[in-house]
Design a protein around this motif. Structure first.
Motif, short mmCIF file in Angstrom:
data_model
loop_
_atom_site.label_atom_id
_atom_site.label_comp_id
_atom_site.label_asym_id
_atom_site.label_seq_id
_atom_site.Cartn_x
_atom_site.Cartn_y
_atom_site.Cartn_z
N MET A 171 0.77 -1.04 -0.05
CA MET A 171 -0.04 0.04 -0.06
C MET A 171 0.97 1.16 -0.26
SD MET A 171 -2.70 -0.66 2.98
CE MET A 171 -3.82 -2.23 2.88
N ILE A 172 1.74 1.15 -1.04
CA ILE A 172 2.69 2.24 -1.09
C ILE A 172 2.91 2.65 -2.61
CG2 ILE A 172 4.71 1.11 -0.88
CD1 ILE A 172 5.93 3.20 0.67
N HIS A 173 3.22 3.85 -2.77
CA HIS A 173 3.87 4.33 -4.22
C HIS A 173 4.77 5.46 -4.02
CE1 HIS A 173 0.62 7.19 -4.54
NE2 HIS A 173 -0.37 6.30 -4.58
N ASN A 174 5.44 5.50 -5.04
CA ASN A 174 6.49 7.00 -4.91
C ASN A 174 6.39 7.48 -6.29
OD1 ASN A 174 8.73 8.00 -3.58
ND2 ASN A 174 9.85 7.26 -5.20
N MET A 175 6.05 8.82 -6.54
CA MET A 175 6.03 9.46 -7.84
C MET A 175 6.66 10.72 -7.60
SD MET A 175 2.06 8.74 -8.91
CE MET A 175 1.23 7.07 -8.40
N GLU A 176 7.05 11.07 -8.70
CA GLU A 176 7.65 12.42 -9.00
C GLU A 176 6.51 13.56 -9.52
OE1 GLU A 176 11.07 14.14 -11.65
OE2 GLU A 176 9.00 14.36 -12.54
N TYR A 177 6.12 14.39 -8.40
CA TYR A 177 4.71 15.15 -8.75
C TYR A 177 5.50 16.67 -9.22
CZ TYR A 177 2.68 11.62 -5.75
OH TYR A 177 1.99 10.54 -5.47
N THR A 178 4.55 17.26 -9.85
CA THR A 178 4.59 18.66 -10.45
C THR A 178 3.26 19.28 -10.03
OG1 THR A 178 6.06 18.18 -11.91
CG2 THR A 178 5.23 20.37 -12.29
N GLY A 179 3.37 20.58 -9.16
CA GLY A 179 2.33 21.21 -8.80
C GLY A 179 2.74 22.63 -8.36
N VAL A 180 1.78 23.22 -7.39
CA VAL A 180 1.96 24.47 -6.74
C VAL A 180 2.04 24.14 -5.41
CG1 VAL A 180 1.00 25.93 -8.69
CG2 VAL A 180 -0.27 25.18 -6.62
N MET A 181 2.72 24.86 -4.71
CA MET A 181 2.88 24.87 -3.09
C MET A 181 1.68 25.36 -2.53
SD MET A 181 5.74 23.17 -3.14
CE MET A 181 5.87 22.86 -1.35
N LEU A 182 1.23 24.52 -1.72
CA LEU A 182 -0.10 24.99 -0.93
C LEU A 182 0.16 26.36 -0.43
CD1 LEU A 182 -3.15 24.59 -0.15
CD2 LEU A 182 -2.05 23.02 1.85
N ARG A 183 1.61 26.60 0.18
CA ARG A 183 1.68 27.72 0.75
C ARG A 183 1.30 29.06 -0.14
NH1 ARG A 183 6.89 25.64 0.98
NH2 ARG A 183 8.21 26.38 -0.88
N ASP A 184 1.60 29.00 -1.34
CA ASP A 184 1.41 30.11 -2.39
C ASP A 184 -0.21 30.17 -2.50
OD1 ASP A 184 4.13 30.38 -2.63
OD2 ASP A 184 4.49 29.23 -4.64
N LEU A 185 -0.89 29.19 -2.38
CA LEU A 185 -2.26 29.47 -2.73
C LEU A 185 -2.81 29.96 -1.42
CD1 LEU A 185 -3.33 26.12 -4.23
CD2 LEU A 185 -2.64 28.29 -5.36
N LEU A 186 -2.30 29.61 -0.12
CA LEU A 186 -2.89 30.23 0.97
C LEU A 186 -2.35 31.64 1.15
CD1 LEU A 186 -2.35 27.14 3.22
CD2 LEU A 186 -4.48 27.97 2.59
N ALA A 187 -1.25 32.06 0.71
CA ALA A 187 -1.00 33.32 0.59
C ALA A 187 -1.72 34.33 -0.14
CB ALA A 187 0.60 33.41 0.17
#
Ligand code: MTE
Ligand code: CO
Length: 419
Positions: A171-187
């Protein structure tokens, strides 16, 4: 590859052959002509597939056994269920999305980018709604992280039960994610000083609402839309999921639709065991979000027995820690009496899967093989018995105990425990 290891490996291949210790294929090649060498094969006399045969490729048919599998008796319905990554058959550290375990509370939904909305509300200066295109205009980051369900290994609390690391640790996986940091949206929304927690929800019927302390949300949490270089697959939360490095899988909300900022943790609808581990005295460990260091030998293992007989043997496995980097993995082939540090192969990344290898010469006698991870905090992966002494048997979550495989003389492997 340098000359040296090749030469020394040849030397011991030759050595074992001279000693008459198997290596049947190469010995036979010397005497009987091998048609695979001497005859022109069919694939060398015809055209292969044209370039457009499979516009989006699948693994070749010979690898069709490398698939996610579920355990039928585990859950009543496959919509609210789990399946397991075939870690016994994978190498390296990245899990292809197509065989990465799935855990849904109410099934995987089809949500298009056009219909996608993400709301941030609660204790913020400016409640906001983002479209998918809006998210694509924030600065992007890349991060590799493991996602482990807190229930991984849960069926093994009472004793060795399932045959294969796909089922015991998959029950494990490991991926390379691309996205935006949540802190930038919260800011962008402007968190008010009273805001101490976020509550995250998905767009599926279960919503999988979870509370996360603001400190973590502002640290390394990512709102991700790509995994391993392509869009998230439907079953992993297309078009947008939360990535919460090092923390248990249930907080990695898929089909992310709302982030509320609150002054305390919001407990969600179908409450009870969430984030808690039941202790022997009936009390519960609360907020056990971080996944402690763990490792498992993926091959040899029950679904990946030794087929080549005695002689050179590559032992390999995975190690990970929610607290940071893996610094060492020890391997034992004698049931824990003696331990040897394995090679950590490739890059070691924080809160991501680390691959280890241990090269040995197997004399063909039975072995009890096990691995033990150590992370950068100095934490050492415990035995299952040590875990049980502290946490008892009431609990199914957070089993990071050492896995023992019994390798028999015929090369078959079984899930066992040793006292
Ligand atoms: N998010 C939503 N919206 N719905 C869910 O059912 N399951 C959670 C989490 N996020 C879930 C969810 C659980 S328990 C786990 S372990 C991870 O997703 C699994 O992620 P995966 O399906 O990509 O492996
Ligand atoms: Co889970």
């Amino acid at each position: 590859m340098t000359d040296e290891p090749v030469t020394s490996r040849r030397a011991f291949l030759a050595g074992t052959a001279a000693a008459g210790a198997g290596l049947a294929a190469s010995a036979a090649a010397a005497q009987t002509p091998d048609p695979l060498i001497t005859e022109v094969q069919e694939w060398a006399s015809v055209f292969g597939d044209p370039v457009d045969a499979t516009p989006y490729g699948l693994p070749i048919e010979f690898e069709s056994h490398v698939v996610r599998r579920n355990v039928e008796w585990l859950t009543e319905s496959t919509a609210s269920s789990i399946n397991f990554t075939p870690i016994h058959a994978l190498e390296g550290t990245i899990t292809p999305q197509g065989c990465a375990f799935e855990r849904h509370h109410s099934g995987a939904i089809s949500l298009s980018k056009q219909d996608y909305r993400l709301m941030i509300n609660g204790l913020v200066e400016r409640p906001l709604v983002f479209t998918f295109d809006d998210l694509m205009r924030f600065p992007r980051q890349i991060s590799t992280a493991f996602c482990e369900c807190a229930a991984n290994g849960g069926m093994e609390w009472g004793g060795a039960q399932l045959e294969g690391c796909q089922f015991t640790q998959g029950m494990i996986h490991n991926m390379e994610y691309t996205g935006v940091m949540l802190r930038d949206l919260l800011a962008e929304a402007g968190v008010k000083p009273e805001g101490k927690w976020i509550y995250v929800e998905g767009a599926d019927a279960s919503s999988n609402g979870r509370s996360i302390p603001l400190e973590k949300a502002l640290d390394d949490v990512m709102v991700a839309f790509f995994a391993n270089g392509e869009a998230l697959r439907k079953e992993h939360g297309y078009p947008v999921r939360l990535v919460v490095p090092g923390w248990e899988g249930n907080m990695w909300v898929k089909w992310l639709r709302r982030i509320g900022v609150y002054h305390q943790a919001v407990e969600s609808r179908e409450e009870t065991s969430k984030y808690t581990d039941l202790m022997p005295d009936g009390r519960a460990r609360k907020w056990t979000w971080v996944m402690d260091a763990k490792s498992v030998i993926t091959s040899p293992s029950p679904q990946a027995p030794i087929r080549h007989g005695k002689g050179p043997l590559v032992i390999t496995g995975l190690a990970w820690s929610g607290h940071g980097k893996i610094t060492r993995v020890d391997v034992s082939v004698d049931g824990g009496n003696t331990w040897t540090p394995a090679r950590l192969t490739g890059d070691v990344k924080s809160k991501a899967l680390t691959r280890f290898h241990h090269d040995m010469v197997w004399d063909g006698s039975e072995m009890f093989i096990m691995s033990r991870a150590v992370d950068e905090t100095g934490y050492v992966q415990p035995t299952k018995q040590a875990l049980r002494e502290i946490r008892g048997l009431n609990n199914v979550y957070h089993n990071n105990g050492i896995q023992v495989w019994w390798v028999r003389a015929d090369g078959e492997v079984e899930n066992v425990e040793i006292a």
